[in-house]
Design an enzyme around this catalytic site. Structure first.
Site, PDB file in Angstrom:
ATOM      1  N   ILE A   1     -21.383 -15.337  69.713  1.00 16.47           N
ATOM      2  CA  ILE A   1     -20.567 -14.723  68.738  1.00 16.47           C
ATOM      3  C   ILE A   1     -19.774 -15.130  67.933  1.00 16.47           C
ATOM      4  CG2 ILE A   1     -18.590 -12.846  69.020  1.00 16.47           C
ATOM      5  CD1 ILE A   1     -19.717 -12.542  72.643  1.00 16.47           C
TER       6      ILE A   1
ATOM      7  N   ASP B   1     -13.360 -25.710  68.203  1.00 16.83           N
ATOM      8  CA  ASP B   1     -14.129 -25.890  69.673  1.00 16.83           C
ATOM      9  C   ASP B   1     -14.608 -27.195  69.698  1.00 16.83           C
ATOM     10  OD1 ASP B   1     -16.391 -25.722  71.493  1.00 16.83           O
ATOM     11  OD2 ASP B   1     -16.802 -23.480  70.273  1.00 16.83           O
TER      12      ASP B   1
ATOM     13  N   ARG C   1     -12.197 -12.155  76.438  1.00 14.13           N
ATOM     14  CA  ARG C   1     -12.078 -11.975  77.943  1.00 14.13           C
ATOM     15  C   ARG C   1     -10.394 -11.643  77.758  1.00 14.13           C
ATOM     16  NH1 ARG C   1     -15.669 -10.349  78.854  1.00 14.13           N
ATOM     17  NH2 ARG C   1     -17.661 -11.163  80.336  1.00 14.13           N
TER      18      ARG C   1
ATOM     19  N   ASP D   1      -9.688  -6.201  73.257  1.00 11.35           N
ATOM     20  CA  ASP D   1     -10.965  -5.283  73.438  1.00 11.35           C
ATOM     21  C   ASP D   1     -11.062  -5.589  74.817  1.00 11.35           C
ATOM     22  OD1 ASP D   1     -13.152  -3.424  73.317  1.00 11.35           O
ATOM     23  OD2 ASP D   1     -14.216  -5.217  73.708  1.00 11.35           O
TER      24      ASP D   1
ATOM     25  N   GLU E   1      -8.587  -5.026  84.112  1.00  6.99           N
ATOM     26  CA  GLU E   1      -9.147  -4.109  83.727  1.00  6.99           C
ATOM     27  C   GLU E   1      -8.991  -2.976  84.717  1.00  6.99           C
ATOM     28  OE1 GLU E   1     -12.254  -4.806  81.214  1.00  6.99           O
ATOM     29  OE2 GLU E   1     -11.003  -6.396  80.276  1.00  6.99           O
TER      30      GLU E   1
ATOM     31  N   HIS F   1     -12.341  -2.501  76.444  1.00  6.75           N
ATOM     32  CA  HIS F   1     -13.773  -3.418  76.263  1.00  6.75           C
ATOM     33  C   HIS F   1     -14.695  -3.033  75.704  1.00  6.75           C
ATOM     34  CE1 HIS F   1     -15.368  -6.612  79.323  1.00  6.75           C
ATOM     35  NE2 HIS F   1     -16.249  -6.824  78.090  1.00  6.75           N
ATOM     36  N   LEU F   2     -14.914  -2.205  75.068  1.00 11.43           N
ATOM     37  CA  LEU F   2     -16.369  -2.158  73.916  1.00 11.43           C
ATOM     38  C   LEU F   2     -17.239  -2.714  72.658  1.00 11.43           C
ATOM     39  CD1 LEU F   2     -14.432   1.191  72.463  1.00 11.43           C
ATOM     40  CD2 LEU F   2     -15.925   0.684  74.807  1.00 11.43           C
ATOM     41  N   GLY F   3     -16.964  -3.811  73.139  1.00 14.35           N
ATOM     42  CA  GLY F   3     -17.714  -5.410  72.859  1.00 14.35           C
ATOM     43  C   GLY F   3     -19.399  -5.233  72.432  1.00 14.35           C
ATOM     44  N   ALA F   4     -19.511  -5.184  73.779  1.00 11.88           N
ATOM     45  CA  ALA F   4     -21.318  -4.938  73.888  1.00 11.88           C
ATOM     46  C   ALA F   4     -21.773  -2.803  73.763  1.00 11.88           C
ATOM     47  CB  ALA F   4     -21.359  -5.350  75.299  1.00 11.88           C
TER      48      ALA F   4
HETATM   49  N1  NAD Z   1     -15.422  -7.460  74.333  1.00 14.57           N
HETATM   50  C1  NAD Z   1     -17.391  -7.710  75.279  1.00 14.57           C
HETATM   51  O1  NAD Z   1     -18.142  -7.081  75.786  1.00 14.57           O
HETATM   52  C2  NAD Z   1     -18.179  -9.100  75.310  1.00 14.57           C
HETATM   53  C3  NAD Z   1     -19.527  -8.659  75.124  1.00 14.57           C
HETATM   54  C4  NAD Z   1     -20.016 -10.127  75.061  1.00 14.57           C
HETATM   55  C5  NAD Z   1     -19.581 -12.174  75.030  1.00 14.57           C
HETATM   56  N2  NAD Z   1     -17.829 -11.401  75.665  1.00 14.57           N
HETATM   57  C6  NAD Z   1     -17.085 -12.882  75.584  1.00 14.57           C
HETATM   58  O2  NAD Z   1     -17.294 -13.446  74.184  1.00 14.57           O
HETATM   59  C7  NAD Z   1     -17.021 -14.433  74.431  1.00 14.57           C
HETATM   60  C8  NAD Z   1     -18.112 -15.626  73.212  1.00 14.57           C
HETATM   61  O3  NAD Z   1     -19.557 -15.098  74.164  1.00 14.57           O
HETATM   62  P1  NAD Z   1     -20.405 -16.056  73.156  1.00 14.57           P
HETATM   63  O4  NAD Z   1     -21.947 -15.123  73.573  1.00 14.57           O
HETATM   64  O5  NAD Z   1     -20.239 -16.216  72.080  1.00 14.57           O
HETATM   65  O6  NAD Z   1     -20.371 -17.312  74.580  1.00 14.57           O
HETATM   66  P2  NAD Z   1     -20.906 -18.942  74.048  1.00 14.57           P
HETATM   67  O7  NAD Z   1     -20.584 -19.750  75.282  1.00 14.57           O
HETATM   68  O8  NAD Z   1     -22.196 -18.468  72.582  1.00 14.57           O
HETATM   69  O9  NAD Z   1     -19.499 -19.899  73.071  1.00 14.57           O
HETATM   70  C9  NAD Z   1     -18.261 -20.005  73.636  1.00 14.57           C
HETATM   71  C10 NAD Z   1     -17.653 -21.233  72.411  1.00 14.57           C
HETATM   72  O10 NAD Z   1     -16.700 -20.912  73.189  1.00 14.57           O
HETATM   73  C11 NAD Z   1     -16.189 -22.515  73.069  1.00 14.57           C
HETATM   74  N3  NAD Z   1     -15.241 -23.044  74.077  1.00 14.57           N
HETATM   75  C12 NAD Z   1     -14.949 -22.843  75.421  1.00 14.57           C
HETATM   76  N4  NAD Z   1     -14.031 -23.872  75.675  1.00 14.57           N
HETATM   77  C13 NAD Z   1     -13.565 -23.285  74.297  1.00 14.57           C
HETATM   78  C14 NAD Z   1     -11.550 -24.417  74.691  1.00 14.57           C
HETATM   79  N5  NAD Z   1     -10.844 -24.660  74.896  1.00 14.57           N
HETATM   80  N6  NAD Z   1     -11.267 -24.108  73.150  1.00 14.57           N
HETATM   81  C15 NAD Z   1     -11.784 -23.611  72.273  1.00 14.57           C
HETATM   82  N7  NAD Z   1     -13.522 -23.500  72.378  1.00 14.57           N
HETATM   83  C16 NAD Z   1     -13.937 -23.013  73.388  1.00 14.57           C
HETATM   84  C17 NAD Z   1     -17.689 -23.297  73.750  1.00 14.57           C
HETATM   85  O11 NAD Z   1     -17.584 -24.694  73.458  1.00 14.57           O
HETATM   86  C18 NAD Z   1     -18.781 -22.485  72.977  1.00 14.57           C
HETATM   87  O12 NAD Z   1     -18.876 -23.200  71.572  1.00 14.57           O
HETATM   88  C19 NAD Z   1     -17.148 -14.753  75.889  1.00 14.57           C
HETATM   89  O13 NAD Z   1     -15.828 -15.211  76.909  1.00 14.57           O
HETATM   90  C20 NAD Z   1     -18.561 -13.903  76.147  1.00 14.57           C
HETATM   91  O14 NAD Z   1     -17.642 -13.176  77.608  1.00 14.57           O
HETATM   92  C21 NAD Z   1     -17.237 -10.631  74.941  1.00 14.57           C
HETATM   93  O1  2HG Z   2     -19.617  -3.838  78.697  1.00 16.46           O
HETATM   94  C1  2HG Z   2     -20.370  -4.705  79.424  1.00 16.46           C
HETATM   95  O2  2HG Z   2     -21.371  -4.364  80.561  1.00 16.46           O
HETATM   96  C2  2HG Z   2     -19.572  -6.034  79.084  1.00 16.46           C
HETATM   97  C3  2HG Z   2     -20.296  -7.062  78.167  1.00 16.46           C
HETATM   98  C4  2HG Z   2     -19.096  -8.259  77.812  1.00 16.46           C
HETATM   99  O3  2HG Z   2     -18.529  -8.302  78.458  1.00 16.46           O
HETATM  100  C5  2HG Z   2     -20.340  -9.437  78.689  1.00 16.46           C
HETATM  101  O4  2HG Z   2     -20.017 -10.271  79.814  1.00 16.46           O
HETATM  102  O5  2HG Z   2     -21.433  -8.768  78.008  1.00 16.46           O
END
Ligand code: NAD
Ligand code: 2HG
Length: 526
Positions: free
Chosen positions: A150, A169, A230, A254, A259, A278-281
């Site tokens: 992301i 990172d 998160r 978000d 929650e 929590h609308l990200g997805a």
């Molecule tokens: N809001 C939503 O609905 C939603 C949707 C999808 C994902 N997410 C969340 O978004 C986040 C990122 O997801 P992603 O798919 O890009 O994951 P990803 O695993 O591709 O990327 C996460 C990155 O964070 C880095 N990381 C780990 N520990 C770290 C630290 N202490 N400091 C800095 N960087 C660190 C990792 O090296 C990795 O590159 C996750 O927490 C995921 O749960 C939220």
């Molecule tokens: O809308 C959802 O199901 C939460 C999405 C997101 O936080 C995830 O981890 O994929």
């Protein structure tokens, strides 16, 4: 026909796909008690983030073969219990990447131009243009914490809008950051130089409350924070205080520590705070992607085929899996341990298969070791399918060796992780009853059963050390379950491994490392 329970709202595309091979029951509003009562009937469970799949639910699910999470995070599933029960847990690591990245961008733009506030004001009958003068993102610094899937997409889009990217990172190679056109910096610099800070990292014990009163105080008064990762990575009370006191210019969240968000200090902030539930997805496209991705895997597992994105069990033929499983668990545990000892960026992982293991196909074991190695950084996003690709993207070189000489154990695994400044090694083996043992750390001989929480010290072998550590732990009310010391020379260096009942409270590691004779101390969570 097998039966699938769908206990959260899932896009119809996934339901239709499953309907071709199974009876699908959609019950999105089940209470925890109802779920417990009906789960024994089902072969598969499909969820989003709403259903809590606890140990109790998994143990009651006596027919369960697979749990499918239509999304990334499996925080709401007790994965260790599922693994123990041989239940596959699958997710969709990439189905909602674009949706989450675009939501972060949407929040950044809304913060810059006060879109929600202006909309509300106009609908309340005001034509107030001056109050909603915004700022441009062009030529501003965007600090991205976590440059994974992301974070990388956010970086690309933000660069197209003329932003300069600072990224933090600790697990990403310089090469990958260069490819993305991002300047890799430390957190201090990112906090102090960024105009916008967006979080895209997992929630772990280290990242909990990463944004707190102290880090907020280091930011520019014009800084704006976005959290689409998160809940709990931002200390919500500290953020509310900072916004009310004008210490930073704005924030958009978000995700929340609890929650659904019902009561919160955040509700007292009148201006410059945007909240979304929590609308990200939540885009049509992402919901179709994750529903199909996970439904296909449930279908495959119900048909006796491997899953392509299993979080806990690799996609091997059942007979091969049965034989290799204890070694895969050993390799993953050792990978996780050596990853935590090496810390941060890893340049290479040396995997040596010894004794009877030298005759087996090394690939699954190497992948299990990589999955363990990357787990501290990627959590549930690393699985048996993507571990090798993730390692390659991070620039980790793999060296495989085989040595058929039988030493003390029929089969054993040695891992050496080379970090930027030093190498760390661990050896492990299985006993006759398939119980795991860590048999050395940095070549100090030990024989330790891996447990969830461990304290490791590297110290001088001298009288008083063990008592000193014991009394420090006693002072912090930490209960020790077992203890082992390994040394190569009398009164030389030694390692001590303590299994403890809970994670260490803050301050313990600092106090232990300051004690005379202690060279280093680590908290390891497996
Ligand atoms: N809001 C939503 O609905 C939603 C949707 C999808 C994902 N997410 C969340 O978004 C986040 C990122 O997801 P992603 O798919 O890009 O994951 P990803 O695993 O591709 O990327 C996460 C990155 O964070 C880095 N990381 C780990 N520990 C770290 C630290 N202490 N400091 C800095 N960087 C660190 C990792 O090296 C990795 O590159 C996750 O927490 C995921 O749960 C939220
Ligand atoms: O809308 C959802 O199901 C939460 C999405 C997101 O936080 C995830 O981890 O994929």
């Amino acid at each position: 026909m097998p039966k699938v329970l769908v206990s959260d709202p899932i896009d119809q595309a996934g339901i239709d796909l499953l309907g071709q091979v199974a009876q699908v029951d959609e019950r999105p509003k089940l209470s925890p008690e109802e779920l417990l009562r009906i789960i024994p009937e089902y072969d598969a469970l499909m969820i989003r983030s709403g259903t809590q799949v606890t140990q109790e639910v998994i143990e009651a699910g006596t027919n369960l073969k697979i749990i499918g999470r239509a999304g990334v995070g499996v925080d709401n599933v007790d994965v260790p219990t599922a693994t123990r029960k041989g239940i596959v847990v699958v997710n969709s690591p990439e189905g909602n990447t674009i949706a989450a990245a675009e939501h972060a961008i949407a929040l950044m733009m809304s913060l810059s131009r006060h879109v929600p506030q202006a909309n509300q004001s106009l609908k309340a009958g005001h034509w107030d243009r001056k109050k909603f003068t915004g700022v441009e993102v062009y030529k501003k610094n965007l600090g991205i914490v976590g440059l994974g899937k992301i974070g990388s997409h956010v970086a690309n889009v933000a660069q197209a809008m003329g932003m300069k990217i600072l990224a933090y990172d600790p697990f990403l190679s310089q090469e990958r950051a260069d490819q993305l056109g991002c300047r890799l910096v430390d957190l201090d610099l990112l906090f102090s130089e960024s105009d916008y800070i967006t979080l895209h990292l997992p929630k772990t014990p280290e990242t909990t409350n990463l944004i707190n009163a102290e880090t907020l105080a280091r930011m520019k008064p014009t800084a704006r924070i976005i959290n689409c990762a998160r809940g709990g990575i931002v200390d919500e009370s500290a953020l509310a205080e900072a916004l009310k006191a004008g210490k930073i210019a704005g924030a958009a969240l978000d995700v929340f520590a609890n929650e659904p968000l019902k009561e919160s200090d955040l509700f007292e902030v009148e201006e410059n705070l945007i909240l979304t539930p929590h609308l990200g997805a939540s885009t049509e496209e992402a919901q179709v992607n994750v529903a199909i991705d996970v439904a296909e895997q449930i279908r495959d597992v119900l048909l006796g085929l491997p899953a392509r994105s299993a979080v806990n069990i690799p996609g091997l033929k059942p007979e091969v899996l049965e034989k290799l499983k204890p070694y895969l668990m050993l390799a993953e545990t050792l990978g996780n341990l050596v990853g935590q000892l090496a810390g941060g960026r890893i340049e290479s992982l040396d995997v040596r298969l010894q004794g009877e293991l030298a005759k087996t196909d090394s690939k699954p074991i190497v992948i299990a070791a990589l999955k363990g190695l990357l787990t501290p950084a990627l959590r549930e996003r690393v699985n048996f399918v993507n571990a090798a690709i993730e390692a390659k993207e991070r620039g980790i070189r793999i060296i495989e060796t085989k040595d058929s000489d039988v030493r003390d154990y029929a089969g054993s695994i040695r891992l050496v992780a080379k970090g930027a400044s030093e190498s760390r090694s661990v050896n492990g083996a299985l006993l006759a009853d398939k119980e795991m043992r860590i048999t050395s750390i940095d070549d100090f001989p030990i024989s330790v059963i891996p447990t969830q929480h461990m304290l490791l010290t590297l110290h001088r072998d001298m009288p008083g050390i063990i008592g000193q550590i014991g009394s420090t732990l006693g002072k912090f009310n930490v209960n020790i379950a077992s203890m082992q010391v390994g040394r190569k020379l009398v009164r030389g260096d030694a390692v001590m491994v303590l299994s403890i009942d809970d994670p260490l409270p803050e301050g313990v590691i600092d106090e232990i490392t300051q004690a005379p004779g202690i060279r280093d101390a680590y908290m390891v969570s497996l």
